[in-house]
Write a protein that holds these residues in place. Sequence first.
Motif, PDB file in Angstrom:
ATOM      1  N   GLY A   1      -4.255   7.608   2.608  1.00  0.00           N
ATOM      2  CA  GLY A   1      -4.764   8.779   1.901  1.00  0.00           C
ATOM      3  C   GLY A   1      -5.199   8.449   0.483  1.00  0.00           C
ATOM      4  N   PRO A   2      -5.530   9.469  -0.291  1.00  0.00           N
ATOM      5  CA  PRO A   2      -6.113   9.249  -1.625  1.00  0.00           C
ATOM      6  C   PRO A   2      -5.118   8.850  -2.703  1.00  0.00           C
ATOM      7  CG  PRO A   2      -5.916  11.599  -1.191  1.00  0.00           C
ATOM      8  CD  PRO A   2      -5.524  10.901   0.083  1.00  0.00           C
ATOM      9  N   ARG A   3      -3.823   8.941  -2.418  1.00  0.00           N
ATOM     10  CA  ARG A   3      -2.828   8.594  -3.434  1.00  0.00           C
ATOM     11  C   ARG A   3      -2.261   7.198  -3.169  1.00  0.00           C
ATOM     12  NH1 ARG A   3      -3.026  13.531  -2.135  1.00  0.00           N
ATOM     13  NH2 ARG A   3      -1.749  13.254  -0.272  1.00  0.00           N
ATOM     14  N   ILE A   4      -2.022   6.451  -4.221  1.00  0.00           N
ATOM     15  CA  ILE A   4      -1.453   5.112  -4.094  1.00  0.00           C
ATOM     16  C   ILE A   4       0.071   5.226  -4.081  1.00  0.00           C
ATOM     17  CG2 ILE A   4      -1.292   2.817  -5.116  1.00  0.00           C
ATOM     18  CD1 ILE A   4      -4.080   3.540  -4.108  1.00  0.00           C
ATOM     19  N   LEU A   5       0.679   4.709  -3.029  1.00  0.00           N
ATOM     20  CA  LEU A   5       2.132   4.783  -2.883  1.00  0.00           C
ATOM     21  C   LEU A   5       2.785   3.477  -3.322  1.00  0.00           C
ATOM     22  CD1 LEU A   5       2.428   6.476   0.632  1.00  0.00           C
ATOM     23  CD2 LEU A   5       2.238   7.570  -1.608  1.00  0.00           C
ATOM     24  N   ARG A   6       3.981   3.598  -3.862  1.00  0.00           N
ATOM     25  CA  ARG A   6       4.762   2.403  -4.189  1.00  0.00           C
ATOM     26  C   ARG A   6       5.180   1.707  -2.896  1.00  0.00           C
ATOM     27  NH1 ARG A   6       6.943   2.053  -9.389  1.00  0.00           N
ATOM     28  NH2 ARG A   6       6.574   3.863 -10.725  1.00  0.00           N
ATOM     29  N   THR A   7       5.529   0.426  -3.014  1.00  0.00           N
ATOM     30  CA  THR A   7       5.913  -0.325  -1.818  1.00  0.00           C
ATOM     31  C   THR A   7       7.129   0.290  -1.130  1.00  0.00           C
ATOM     32  OG1 THR A   7       6.468  -2.512  -0.955  1.00  0.00           O
ATOM     33  CG2 THR A   7       7.326  -1.979  -3.150  1.00  0.00           C
ATOM     34  N   GLU A   8       8.088   0.808  -1.910  1.00  0.00           N
ATOM     35  CA  GLU A   8       9.286   1.390  -1.304  1.00  0.00           C
ATOM     36  C   GLU A   8       9.009   2.730  -0.652  1.00  0.00           C
ATOM     37  OE1 GLU A   8       9.732   2.317  -5.795  1.00  0.00           O
ATOM     38  OE2 GLU A   8       8.811   0.808  -4.525  1.00  0.00           O
ATOM     39  N   THR A   9       7.855   3.328  -0.944  1.00  0.00           N
ATOM     40  CA  THR A   9       7.466   4.595  -0.328  1.00  0.00           C
ATOM     41  C   THR A   9       6.551   4.374   0.870  1.00  0.00           C
ATOM     42  OG1 THR A   9       7.498   5.570  -2.542  1.00  0.00           O
ATOM     43  CG2 THR A   9       6.508   6.887  -0.800  1.00  0.00           C
ATOM     44  N   ALA A  10       5.704   3.365   0.794  1.00  0.00           N
ATOM     45  CA  ALA A  10       4.653   3.162   1.800  1.00  0.00           C
ATOM     46  C   ALA A  10       5.218   2.887   3.195  1.00  0.00           C
ATOM     47  CB  ALA A  10       3.745   2.019   1.373  1.00  0.00           C
ATOM     48  N   GLY A  11       6.220   2.008   3.291  1.00  0.00           N
ATOM     49  CA  GLY A  11       6.779   1.678   4.596  1.00  0.00           C
ATOM     50  C   GLY A  11       7.499   2.844   5.231  1.00  0.00           C
ATOM     51  N   LEU A  12       8.237   3.588   4.422  1.00  0.00           N
ATOM     52  CA  LEU A  12       8.965   4.746   4.937  1.00  0.00           C
ATOM     53  C   LEU A  12       8.002   5.854   5.358  1.00  0.00           C
ATOM     54  CD1 LEU A  12      11.859   4.838   2.316  1.00  0.00           C
ATOM     55  CD2 LEU A  12      11.875   3.811   4.588  1.00  0.00           C
ATOM     56  N   THR A  13       6.950   6.055   4.562  1.00  0.00           N
ATOM     57  CA  THR A  13       5.951   7.069   4.892  1.00  0.00           C
ATOM     58  C   THR A  13       5.229   6.717   6.191  1.00  0.00           C
ATOM     59  OG1 THR A  13       5.611   7.616   2.564  1.00  0.00           O
ATOM     60  CG2 THR A  13       3.857   8.227   4.090  1.00  0.00           C
ATOM     61  N   THR A  14       4.799   5.473   6.309  1.00  0.00           N
ATOM     62  CA  THR A  14       4.103   5.033   7.518  1.00  0.00           C
ATOM     63  C   THR A  14       4.993   5.164   8.745  1.00  0.00           C
ATOM     64  OG1 THR A  14       2.867   3.439   6.175  1.00  0.00           O
ATOM     65  CG2 THR A  14       2.785   3.143   8.554  1.00  0.00           C
ATOM     66  N   SER A  15       6.237   4.734   8.615  1.00  0.00           N
ATOM     67  CA  SER A  15       7.183   4.828   9.733  1.00  0.00           C
ATOM     68  C   SER A  15       7.423   6.278  10.135  1.00  0.00           C
ATOM     69  CB  SER A  15       8.508   4.170   9.356  1.00  0.00           C
ATOM     70  OG  SER A  15       8.335   2.806   9.041  1.00  0.00           O
TER      71      SER A  15
END
Length: 248
Positions: A221-235
């Motif tokens: 999406g249009p917002r850049i996520l931190r690494t600790e957020t990206a994996g959890l969000t994707t999962s």
Amino acid sequence: MHRFFVDKDNITESNIEIIGEDVKHIKNVLRLDIDSVISICDKEENDYIVKIKEISKHNILCEIIEKYKSKGEPPIEINLYQGIPKSSKMDIIVQKATEIGVRKIIPVITDRTVVKIQDRKKEDKKIDRWQRIAEEAAKQSKRGLIPEVTNILTLKEVVNILTNEDFVLVPYENENQVSLKDVINSYKGKKINILIGPEGGFEESEINELKNINAHIVTLGPRILRTETAGLTTSAIVLYELGDLGVI
């Protein structure tokens, strides 16, 4: 109800023996006694309701009241390949990934990884810590198994492993056309590998390597996520779309 994991070797047709650190926790922290009822999982998606029969210094013997298939495992298997972040962020990633239903967590070193662990003793110490965090989170979230936290891999090693895998997702901040939702909605399998970059993301050359093994490079999406957020969000999105997250 208090929940514990026990190796299958310590389970018979009618009894379960609890050993190790859980004995101290049950006796000294929870102060459970004879006839207390607890929940046991055999780490292989089988749950037991048991009653404590005997308590000694080194073990606790329980009588099986009921056995049933664990409901804590999603129908889709997620392996999370996580670029190692700084400080204690990996602790949170392991804990939360376990809670939402990730099956395996693989710490990864990439070109932009700040944390470089080259001492085997230090690596083993970190893996042991992360594995204990996964076990505690698995108890709390009523998982049917304890997710494995593997040894740390380089990106080259990960690419070699994922070359033989059917479905690899790589969220990338510079991707602006292919969405995560479009990609996973067309998938009919039961296993997904998710690869997340560290702070600073992936080098373009690394993304090209991943494209060469047919990994799906996607945007979140249009917002850049931190690494600790990206994996959890994707999962979480994968488990919502293809698994049992949000299902009663």
